[in-house]
Design an enzyme around this catalytic site. Structure first.
Site, PDB file in Angstrom:
ATOM      1  N   GLY A 106      -7.944   6.180  -2.615  1.00 26.93           N
ATOM      2  CA  GLY A 106      -8.980   6.940  -3.317  1.00 26.93           C
ATOM      3  C   GLY A 106      -9.330   6.264  -4.644  1.00 26.93           C
ATOM      4  CE  LYS A 111      -3.834   2.459   1.060  1.00 29.01           C
ATOM      5  NZ  LYS A 111      -5.133   2.525   0.416  1.00 29.01           N
ATOM      6  CD  GLU A 154      -6.201  -0.445  -0.641  1.00 28.18           C
ATOM      7  OE1 GLU A 154      -5.773  -1.118   0.298  1.00 28.18           O
ATOM      8  OE2 GLU A 154      -7.064   0.455  -0.534  1.00 28.18           O
TER       9      GLU A 154
HETATM   10  N1  LIG Z   1     -18.118  -6.378   1.139  1.00 24.11           N
HETATM   11  C1  LIG Z   1     -18.007  -5.694   2.278  1.00 24.11           C
HETATM   12  N2  LIG Z   1     -18.597  -6.153   3.414  1.00 24.11           N
HETATM   13  C2  LIG Z   1     -18.489  -5.472   4.568  1.00 24.11           C
HETATM   14  N3  LIG Z   1     -17.840  -4.323   4.705  1.00 24.11           N
HETATM   15  C3  LIG Z   1     -17.241  -3.813   3.612  1.00 24.11           C
HETATM   16  C4  LIG Z   1     -17.285  -4.463   2.353  1.00 24.11           C
HETATM   17  N4  LIG Z   1     -16.593  -3.709   1.462  1.00 24.11           N
HETATM   18  C5  LIG Z   1     -16.142  -2.656   2.134  1.00 24.11           C
HETATM   19  N5  LIG Z   1     -16.529  -2.707   3.423  1.00 24.11           N
HETATM   20  C6  LIG Z   1     -16.246  -1.722   4.487  1.00 24.11           C
HETATM   21  O1  LIG Z   1     -16.390  -0.424   3.924  1.00 24.11           O
HETATM   22  C7  LIG Z   1     -15.342   0.432   4.365  1.00 24.11           C
HETATM   23  C8  LIG Z   1     -14.552   0.915   3.134  1.00 24.11           C
HETATM   24  O2  LIG Z   1     -13.959  -0.212   2.507  1.00 24.11           O
HETATM   25  P1  LIG Z   1     -12.413  -0.225   2.155  1.00 24.11           P
HETATM   26  O3  LIG Z   1     -11.621   0.240   3.318  1.00 24.11           O
HETATM   27  O4  LIG Z   1     -12.095  -1.558   1.610  1.00 24.11           O
HETATM   28  O5  LIG Z   1     -12.389   0.905   1.006  1.00 24.11           O
HETATM   29  P2  LIG Z   1     -11.155   1.410   0.154  1.00 24.11           P
HETATM   30  O6  LIG Z   1     -11.627   1.521  -1.244  1.00 24.11           O
HETATM   31  O7  LIG Z   1      -9.999   0.523   0.411  1.00 24.11           O
HETATM   32  O8  LIG Z   1     -10.875   2.888   0.723  1.00 24.11           O
HETATM   33  P3  LIG Z   1      -9.488   3.734   0.743  1.00 24.11           P
HETATM   34  O9  LIG Z   1      -9.547   4.669  -0.406  1.00 24.11           O
HETATM   35  O10 LIG Z   1      -9.551   4.447   2.069  1.00 24.11           O
HETATM   36  O11 LIG Z   1      -8.328   2.798   0.687  1.00 24.11           O
HETATM   37  C9  LIG Z   1     -14.513  -0.380   5.354  1.00 24.11           C
HETATM   38  O12 LIG Z   1     -14.986  -0.147   6.649  1.00 24.11           O
HETATM   39  C10 LIG Z   1     -14.803  -1.824   4.960  1.00 24.11           C
HETATM   40  O13 LIG Z   1     -14.656  -2.743   6.015  1.00 24.11           O
HETATM   41  C1  LIG Z   2      -8.088   8.881   3.827  1.00 26.93           C
HETATM   42  C2  LIG Z   2      -8.947   8.058   2.886  1.00 26.93           C
HETATM   43  N1  LIG Z   2      -9.443   6.908   3.579  1.00 26.93           N
HETATM   44  C3  LIG Z   2      -8.214   7.608   1.647  1.00 26.93           C
HETATM   45  N2  LIG Z   2      -7.166   6.700   2.009  1.00 26.93           N
HETATM   46  C4  LIG Z   2      -7.664   8.763   0.843  1.00 26.93           C
HETATM   47  C5  LIG Z   2      -8.682   9.250  -0.116  1.00 26.93           C
HETATM   48  C6  LIG Z   2      -8.127  10.333  -0.995  1.00 26.93           C
HETATM   49  C7  LIG Z   2      -9.144  10.911  -1.911  1.00 26.93           C
HETATM   50  C8  LIG Z   2      -8.584  12.024  -2.696  1.00 26.93           C
HETATM   51  C9  LIG Z   2      -9.652  12.578  -3.612  1.00 26.93           C
HETATM   52  O1  LIG Z   2      -9.831  12.066  -4.705  1.00 26.93           O
HETATM   53  O2  LIG Z   2     -10.359  13.512  -3.202  1.00 26.93           O
HETATM   54 MG   LIG Z   3      -8.176   0.920   1.293  1.00 28.18          MG
END
Ligand SMILES: Nc1ncnc2c1ncn2[C@@H]1O[C@H](COP(=O)(O)OP(=O)(O)OP(=O)(O)O)[C@@H](O)[C@H]1O
Ligand SMILES: C[C@H](N)[C@H](N)CCCCCC(=O)O
Ligand SMILES: [Mg+2]
Length: 229
Positions: free
Chosen positions: A116, A38, A113
């Protein structure tokens, strides 16, 4: 050398981490060692970041959070703003060094990963897709299944295609307890309009536990090289 995947999404909170962990679990069940990466992470509470903790749990390797990230910021805000606050600018060369370590760690698969959506600013003049390493990765788009996702999914996939990135498929993920209205119709639309294969669905797990999430992910869609042995 490891096969490299990059997980992007239709937005922050689309479920990139959750789906990356589900994928890691599937790869491990197929006998493969997975190394997460990440590159940029923002948001620590009591010294912990949920993305890093989840990736480490999913890969099952004895790694520490800082083994799998390069630019880690305290505040849960846009990383380039955090970078300025914390006086720690994002530098692609540093990402290259850590990615290189991950790719040469002996793992079969490296899952990187993003943060955003696709066009994550890394400074006031640059975005993450300008990091050359992404051109060597197979890209998976996680679609957070909610109203508006069709546009975001299609924009992301089309842009990547036009820019010569290798998009190997998309995952339809439900992040909340209620499926979006007309879920099935929206999924069918995605299957029809997306210029990349459908890898599968990840369903909502009420414990937010990727290891218990039900899914229909078909690794053979993205994993042709490995299915051979
Ligand atoms: N299929 C699912 N079942 C349950 N909870 C989920 C599921 N998908 C996502 N979530 C929950 O939704 C929230 C956002 O998911 P996640 O952290 O995977 O998003 P992300 O795209 O990785 O965001 P970021 O940009 O912050 O990395 C988290 O709390 C995660 O546990
Ligand atoms: C802190 C948050 N959970 C993400 N990791 C960062 C998301 C950045 C989004 C930037 C944007 O497109 O506005
Ligand atoms: Mg994430």
């Amino acid at each position: 050398m490891a096969k490299q995947f990059f997980i992007t999404g239709t937005d922050t909170d689309a479920g990139k981490t959750f789906c990356a962990c589900v994928l890691a679990k599937k790869f491990r069940e197929a006998g493969l060692q997975v190394r997460p990466y990440k590159p940029i992470v923002a948001g620590f509470e009591n010294g912990h970041n949920a993305d890093l903790d989840s990736h480490i749990r999913a890969c099952g390797l004895p790694l520490k959070p800082h083994d799998i990230t390069t630019f880690a910021y305290q505040e849960a805000i846009a990383p380039h703003i955090a970078a300025e606050h914390e006086n720690n600018p994002i530098d692609f060369k540093q990402l290259d060094l850590d990615l290189h370590k991950a790719v040469n760690s002996g793992a079969d698969v490296v899952i990187t990963e993003g943060a955003g959506g696709w066009f994550l600013p890394v400074s006031s003049t640059a975005v993450l897709p300008q990091w050359d390493a992404l051109k060597k990765m197979e890209i998976i788009i996680v679609v957070g299944m909610k109203l508006g996702c069709l546009n975001h999914a299609l924009m992301t996939a089309t842009l990547l295609d036009n820019e010569g990135f290798r998009v190997v498929g998309f995952i339809a993920n439900t992040t909340g307890p209620e499926k979006m209205p007309f879920y099935q119709e929206n999924l069918e639309t995605l299957k029809q309009i997306m210029p990349c294969p459908f890898i599968g669905e990840v369903f909502y797990n009420e414990e937010h536990d990727f290891s218990k999430a039900s899914e229909t992910i078909d690794l053979s869609v993205i994993n042709a090289d490995y299915v051979c042995y």
